[in-house]
Write an enzyme that holds these catalytic residues in place. Sequence first.
Site, PDB file in Angstrom:
ATOM      1  N   HIS A 112       0.814  -1.209   0.000  1.00  0.00           N
ATOM      2  CA  HIS A 112       0.000   0.000   0.000  1.00  0.00           C
ATOM      3  C   HIS A 112       0.850   1.263   0.000  1.00  0.00           C
ATOM      4  O   HIS A 112       0.400   2.314  -0.467  1.00  0.00           O
ATOM      5  CB  HIS A 112      -0.951  -0.012   1.197  1.00  0.00           C
ATOM      6  N   HIS A 287      -1.471 -11.829  -2.198  1.00  0.00           N
ATOM      7  CA  HIS A 287      -2.498 -12.499  -1.404  1.00  0.00           C
ATOM      8  C   HIS A 287      -2.124 -13.930  -1.027  1.00  0.00           C
ATOM      9  O   HIS A 287      -2.927 -14.635  -0.428  1.00  0.00           O
ATOM     10  CB  HIS A 287      -3.825 -12.474  -2.154  1.00  0.00           C
TER      11      HIS A 287
END
Length: 769
Positions: A112, A287
């Site tokens: 992020h 992920h």
Amino acid sequence: MQNLEKVVLLTLLARFNANPIIPGEPGAGTSWMDGIGAGSCPGVGTLPEGHPPVLKLTRPKPELYSYTKERVENLDFAALRADLTELQTNSQDFWPADYGNYVGFMVRQAWHCSGTYRTYDGLGGCDGGRQRFDPERSWDDNTNLDKAKRLLWPIKEKYGDALSWGDLQIFAADVMMENAGLPVLGTCFGRVDETSGYWSIELGPNKAQELVTPCLAGSDQDGNCEAPFGASTTQLIYVHPGGVKTEEHPDANNPYDLQLMAENMRNVFGRMGMNDSELVAIAGGGHAFGKAHGACPLGAGDAPFAAEVKGERPWQGPCGEGKLQGKLENTFTSGYEGPWTETPVRWSNFYYQYLAYDEFEMFLSPASDTTDPDPAKWRNITQWRMKDPARREATSAPKAHGTGKVPIQMLTSDYSLSVDPSYKKIVKRYADDIKELEHAFTHAWYKLTTRDMGPRSRCLGPYVPPEQPFQQPVYNPTTATQGEITHLYRYLKNIVRGAEVEYISLAANSAATHRVTDYRGGANGARIQYSPEKDWPQNVGLQPALLKLKNLELDYHVSLADRIVLAGLVALEAKGVTGLSFCPGRGDAKDGSVSEDLKLNLMYQFSWADADAPKARHAMKISGLTVMEAVAFYFHKTPNKDAVKALIDGTLEDASVAQEFVLYNAETLQALYELSEDDNFDTHFRNAWTKKMHADRYDGPESNVCEKLCVCAKEKTKDPPRRELMFASDPELGTTTTTTTTTTTTTTTTTDGSDEEDMELLPDPSCVC
């Protein structure tokens, strides 16, 4: 200038100084050149207290940090790696680690931090460590990442200023992924921390962002923000993972149109320069670790910006009670719940195997709220799980805390990869070949985390991998000696004669693409010879000059990039500009691929549409020049204060749109007025030209090869102007050298009958660069 004219100018300043601050918005009042009413800074003179830093060649250097290249290179990297490895499984009570391992948390933080990057203007990325400040700090997508920094603080404190927050966040993820079984490509150290979120202001959400990269009203929360805004949704990194809002499905979570979701991902990842293979690798590779958190319908609590107004801690998390409130099984981050794979702390390609070979069905997250009697008011947060109960059980993951198992899950953004034809082929390849996945993910991850760092020459540390295509590689740099460069300098006087404007423009337009946000662009590489740069309107008429330089037959090697810059210097001298410098050593690129997103620059052909005025101001900001320097640079074709006065008086012939723009902006108009007086123009133009020509000659994050090495030359006339010829190396010696010289001149008649000065370089201890 008469007093009345000054009064008129000051009146215009007040008239055009009208863009309002939005009170209470993150970063209000800190956007560069916002034109914000009473008390605003005109862009010149003494800065008021609390004013954001004035732009320099690179971003303003932090005041609170003592960063040096030597400190980074002397870091004990082995000890740092050991400290991060120890932290990885050392769960802390204030924020217990999922599965007893912080790998997923640190990957999310680095992802992020880096994922804010956008190619349009180079904003975003982890350089600067701005995730610590608003606006990024309070974004929805960064919920609870304040705890990640608290976990890292003892390590940051131990290594001090030599270890920036930006480097620490990226390296923490790299080390922990390696410990989890993934061989990473490498790590580029050299990020320099900033002391505010100044360079994130235009990422939004705020007025400055709306002016530069607007997201149409109503689309900021439905996944439909359009380029050049970087994400699909404000306060998110990439896409809204629940789907794209449509008229048929007005809910913000739309799991029904999976192909639309896939296309939305392609569009948004394209804004950061990622292709389909890189997108699929990043989405599933990231992920492979950790889980999503959506424990209850109550949300995460107030973000830092709102919490601090109340004097409270941010993101306290109302789910649960007592010591368990907002933690462990009561954690709320995104509203989605569950891991993506059955081994959430070990590297695998299970994510791709599930998407390639299993069927999924929709289910609601625990954060959904269906208690209202009116179904229209329900908050449905849709996720996906395996349709076959047996497979669901067989692929279950351990609980993040406590005992037992839970099914794996996918978000709508994940599941859309199994629907789109292009993505589906890539998913299957990665499912069947983990080595291909590892190659794709490690390269995509390095690109993600390093794209904002510019050329490889800015990277430090022992883990820097070979140069990558996105790092602006150049080839065959100049090898000519000092005497040969002097010969070319003399030869170019004949070449540019009568076409000075074209050669000045060629150098200016080539160098103007450089920006200090992601350190891309610039004259190094001579990409102005290739598409897309050569096809830009401002460059179309420069091809004859470019071809003449390209076709010069020399007995020594000088790159086209250096020929362009030196020809521009010679042409400016013919126009009367003195005190310029030349620093050879540039190379040439093999194509123009890295120029695709550099169109927004000082030479951009802005229209007079109202929306383009903020873009013009933004182009000045990312150029790295001060307002005075940027305005002076606009006059490179007529580099003197008389042209400035003519523009003010309305008598300048063939004024460019960029020059006329400065008349209608408070800060640039003030700069224009000051440039028209005394010797201001000469100083600021010389500074601007030198900065732009040397800007991309990096030697580490903060250094420039042209700052260190030079050869000075003085013409033997009374009180001669200084002309600096800078050299990065002496090929004959094979080493980097610094030599001081003076010049004696003889007159030589050239083949076309003109007289030229023949320069002989001699030692002169009094010449200091």
